[in-house]
Every structure is written in structure tokens, then in C-alpha cells.
Design a protein around this motif. Structure first.
Motif, PDB file in Angstrom:
ATOM      1  N   ILE A  84       3.674  -4.670  -4.753  1.00 22.62           N
ATOM      2  CA  ILE A  84       5.381  -4.632  -4.221  1.00 22.62           C
ATOM      3  C   ILE A  84       6.796  -4.363  -5.206  1.00 22.62           C
ATOM      4  O   ILE A  84       6.552  -4.610  -6.267  1.00 22.62           O
TER       5      ILE A  84
ATOM      6  N   THR B 206       3.061   0.901   8.389  1.00 22.84           N
ATOM      7  CA  THR B 206       2.917   0.797   7.362  1.00 22.84           C
ATOM      8  C   THR B 206       0.864   0.641   7.280  1.00 22.84           C
ATOM      9  O   THR B 206      -0.184   1.801   6.223  1.00 22.84           O
TER      10      THR B 206
ATOM     11  N   ILE C 299       1.211  -1.254  -0.064  1.00 26.79           N
ATOM     12  CA  ILE C 299      -0.001   0.508   0.155  1.00 26.79           C
ATOM     13  C   ILE C 299       0.697   1.299   0.156  1.00 26.79           C
ATOM     14  O   ILE C 299       0.727   2.127   1.055  1.00 26.79           O
TER      15      ILE C 299
ATOM     16  N   LEU D   5       3.465   3.824  -2.408  1.00 24.35           N
ATOM     17  CA  LEU D   5       2.790   5.007  -4.136  1.00 24.35           C
ATOM     18  C   LEU D   5       1.398   4.285  -4.926  1.00 24.35           C
ATOM     19  O   LEU D   5       0.292   5.108  -4.959  1.00 24.35           O
ATOM     20  N   ILE D   6       1.531   2.577  -5.268  1.00 18.22           N
ATOM     21  CA  ILE D   6       0.803   2.667  -6.482  1.00 18.22           C
ATOM     22  C   ILE D   6      -0.543   2.006  -5.437  1.00 18.22           C
ATOM     23  O   ILE D   6      -1.358   2.350  -6.400  1.00 18.22           O
TER      24      ILE D   6
ATOM     25  N   SER E  66      -0.052  -5.048   4.188  1.00 19.26           N
ATOM     26  CA  SER E  66       0.942  -4.679   3.974  1.00 19.26           C
ATOM     27  C   SER E  66       1.912  -5.264   4.758  1.00 19.26           C
ATOM     28  O   SER E  66       1.648  -5.687   5.857  1.00 19.26           O
ATOM     29  N   ARG E  67       3.642  -5.251   4.450  1.00 17.62           N
ATOM     30  CA  ARG E  67       4.808  -6.159   5.110  1.00 17.62           C
ATOM     31  C   ARG E  67       4.685  -5.646   6.323  1.00 17.62           C
ATOM     32  O   ARG E  67       5.103  -6.315   7.684  1.00 17.62           O
ATOM     33  N   THR E  68       4.645  -3.975   6.873  1.00 15.78           N
ATOM     34  CA  THR E  68       4.854  -3.969   8.023  1.00 15.78           C
ATOM     35  C   THR E  68       4.032  -3.141   8.680  1.00 15.78           C
ATOM     36  O   THR E  68       3.274  -2.639   8.436  1.00 15.78           O
TER      37      THR E  68
ATOM     38  N   GLY F 213       5.315   5.132  -0.536  1.00 11.59           N
ATOM     39  CA  GLY F 213       4.694   4.853   0.923  1.00 11.59           C
ATOM     40  C   GLY F 213       2.667   5.479   0.576  1.00 11.59           C
ATOM     41  O   GLY F 213       2.647   5.999  -0.338  1.00 11.59           O
TER      42      GLY F 213
ATOM     43  N   SER G 269       7.267  -2.751 -12.203  1.00 12.60           N
ATOM     44  CA  SER G 269       7.437  -2.192 -13.493  1.00 12.60           C
ATOM     45  C   SER G 269       8.541  -3.600 -14.829  1.00 12.60           C
ATOM     46  O   SER G 269       9.293  -2.586 -15.936  1.00 12.60           O
TER      47      SER G 269
END
Ligand code: NAP
Length: 310
Positions: free
Chosen positions: A74, A43, A14, A16-17, A38-40, A133, A101
């Protein structure tokens, strides 16, 4: 109010994109419930504070459970592990997508983990900023930018159509191509330009005969535009280069040959050759403006929120 395309949308990541997809999906009414992972914890908490989603999950499988679509948002290098983690929770008919990308590497990492009755439609929104972020996201990021879908051969056409419609509703133009072709195109339009920016800013940092304060003071001479690109997320871009190795090396080879030719033009005073090239490159810039992918305004120091293709 139009019907949500996906009654439950799960966003794995979760930043920018991911947060921009959440904002744009809400704006369009394209998703019902938005489940966020989210992983952490930090966030995830921040995403909650910003009310980006409807539910927040420390375990990616909990976010993906019963989702109609799951989008991995991610770094490219983390795609395989994420697919493995969500796979047992996916319902039959669910669509799995991503925003990486680089595409061939993501297909190779993700596809082996997914069951037959799950549809995999990889995607790359060619829109971004140098910020990261959950705070960085905004609903307009994808407006009039291109999103490229790269379905592997044999992908359910209806699932491709649904992702196509989803991205249209988020404001994007949509194109479809093979993962390999995507990686070659993006190597020259995005990956090599980023590498050049990282390199030139690195070179300036190593200079001894020009002071750092001079570099800052006179940056409007061109350097400033490179510093914006070179401030992009280090994790994301490390993964781009590690996962699009072949195409980047191919384009870098061509770039190096052309740079050597320019070096010779300068050494031997071949002004006509320089002038011809600079005239042709001006036309390319005009083409980008005409294609609606840039404004003619001087754009260095873009304000936060101005979308860019990355
Ligand atoms: P971002 O703002 O840095 O957010 C990254 C998200 O991924 C965060 O939720 C982060 O979680 C999570 N993450 C980071 N490392 C991870 C790992 N090893 N395993 C699992 N999760 C991890 O990044 P972003 O700009 O949204 O980029 C996400 C994807 O979009 C990338 O694949 C990138 O190639 C693609 N993309 C980016 C742009 C752009 O301009 N930025 C444009 C188009 C596509 P924590 O914060 O909890 O660690």
C-alpha cells in the motif's frame, strides 16, 4: 514441486506490486494460500475476478490471521494504520514485510505496533511500471531486478533469510542495507528523477509561447521519456516525497548546485565543460546496460509489462 515457503501469505493491498507478488509467488510455488485485502470493495472485487488470490477479505485483520507472512503493498503513508489494524491478528513467529519505496519512515510507522514475537523485515522491490491496480500486475515484474531488505537492528536473522529466499524465488536479486542508506540511495536513483519528470512535464503544461499541440507533436525530442515517468501514480509519489523528505532535499540541493553550474557553462559558452559531463554520463548509461538493468534498444514508449526500476 517445491514446498511453499509460506503456507499462508497475506497481501494487504493488491495493486501493481501486490498482484505481481501474487502472480510471481504462484509461478514459483512460494506460497500456499494467498489471502488478499484491499481498502475498497471495487479493487477487492476486481482482484477476485482476476483470481489473483485464494481468499478475499474486507478486513485486513481477517487476511492476516494465521498468516506465516504478511506483506503490506500500500502507499507508504498508510503503513502505520495498516500495521495497527493487523497487529492483533498476527500469530507468533509471523513475518511482517512491506514493499514501500521509502524505508526509514515505514520502520518508524510499523515497528511500534508489532509484538516481540512477530518478525519485521521491511523490503523494497526496485521494480515497477507507471501502471496501477490489480490489472497491472504480472509474474515477471521482479525478474532480475533488485529487492532491498532493510531489517532494523536486532531483527531475527532467520526471518531475514526467509524473506531473502522468498524474493529470490520471485526472480529478484536481493541486497540488504540500513533503512537510512536505502532512502539516500533511492533519493538519487528514483525519487529525484521522478520529481524532475513531474516538474518538466508541469513546466511544459504552463508554457504559453509553445502550444500544447507542439509539445505533443515534437515530444520524441526527449520530452516523451519524461511523460512516461510523470504518469506514475500520484498517491504513491506524494507519499514518497512526504516520507523521504530529508534525503530528497539533500539530493535536490546537490542537483540544484550542479544545474546552476551547467547554466553558467551555457551562459559563458564553456563547451568543453558540457562535453566532459556528457561524456561521463554516457559511461554511466553503459554501466547500467552492462549490469543487466536495461537493454541497449531504444526504449521510449515501453510496451505495457516492461519492468522498470522505481
Ligand atoms: P497501486 O497499484 O496504486 O495499489 C495500491 C494498493 O494500496 C491498492 O490495493 C489500494 O487499495 C491500496 N491503498 C491505496 N491507498 C490506501 C490507503 N490510504 N490505505 C490502505 N490501502 C490503500 O500501488 P502500487 O504501485 O502497487 O504501490 C504499492 C506500494 O509499492 C507503495 O508503497 C509503493 O511505494 C511501492 N512500490 C511501487 C512501485 C511502482 O513502481 N509502482 C515500485 C516499487 C515499490 P484500493 O484500490 O482498494 O483503494
Amino acid at each position: 514441486m517445491t514446498e511453499p515457503m509460506f503456507p499462508r501469505l497475506a497481501l494487504i493491498g493488491i495493486g501493481l506490486i501486490g498482484s505481481s507478488i501474487a502472480h510471481a509467488a504462484r509461478r514459483a510455488g512460494a506460497a500456499g494460500h494467498i489471502a488478499v485485502h484491499s481498502r475498497t470493495a471495487a479493487t477487492l472485487k476486481r482482484a477476485h475476478e482476476l483470481h489473483i488470490g485464494d481468499s478475499y477479505h474486507a478486513d485486513p485483520a481477517d487476511a492476516a490471521r494465521d498468516a506465516d507472512a504478511v506483506i503490506l503493498c500500500i502507499p507508504v503513508g498508510a503503513s502505520g494504520a495498516a500495521a495497527k489494524a493487523i497487529a492483533p491478528a498476527l500469530k507468533p513467529g509471523a513475518i511482517v514485510s512491506d514493499v514501500g519505496s521509502v524505508k526509514a519512515s515505514v520502520v518508524a510507522q510499523v515497528a511500534p505496533h508489532l509484538a516481540q514475537e512477530v518478525h519485521f523485515v521491511p523490503a523494497h522491490p526496485v521494480a515497477g511500471t507507471e501502471y496501477s491496480g490489480p490489472d497491472a500486475g504480472f509474474a515477471e515484474l521482479f525478474d532480475n531486478r533488485w529487492t532491498i531488505l532493510t531489517p532494523p537492528p536486532g531483527t531475527n536473522p532467520e526471518a531475514v533469510e526467509r524473506m531473502h529466499d522468498f524474493w529470490k524465488r520471485l526472480g529478484a536479486n536481493v541486497d540488504v542495507m540500513t533503512p537510512e542508506h536505502h532512502d539516500l540511495v533511492l533519493a538519487i536513483t528514483s525519487h529525484v528523477p521522478h520529481l524532475i519528470a513531474y516538474n518538466i512535464v508541469g513546466t511544459a503544461a504552463h508554457l504559453e509561447s509553445v502550444t500544447q499541440s507542439e509539445v505533443m507533436k515534437f515530444s520524441a525530442g526527449g520530452f516523451r521519456d519524461f511523460t512516461r515517468i510523470a504518469s506514475s501514480d500520484p498517491t504513491m509519489w506524494r507519499d514518497v516525497f512526504l516520507n523521504n523528505r530529508e534525503a530528497v532535499l539533500e539530493m535536490l540541493g546537490r542537483f540544484t548546485e550542479d544545474l546552476t553550474a551547467l547554466q553558467r557553462n551555457i551562459r559563458y559558452g564553456q563547451g568543453e565543460e558540457l562535453f566532459d559531463l556528457f561524456t561521463r554520463t554516457r559511461a554511466i548509461r553503459r554501466g547500467i546496460i552492462e549490469a543487466g538493468q536495461e537493454t541497449a534498444a531504444a526504449d521510449f514508449g515501453r510496451p505495457h509489462g516492461k519492468a522498470d526500476g522505481e
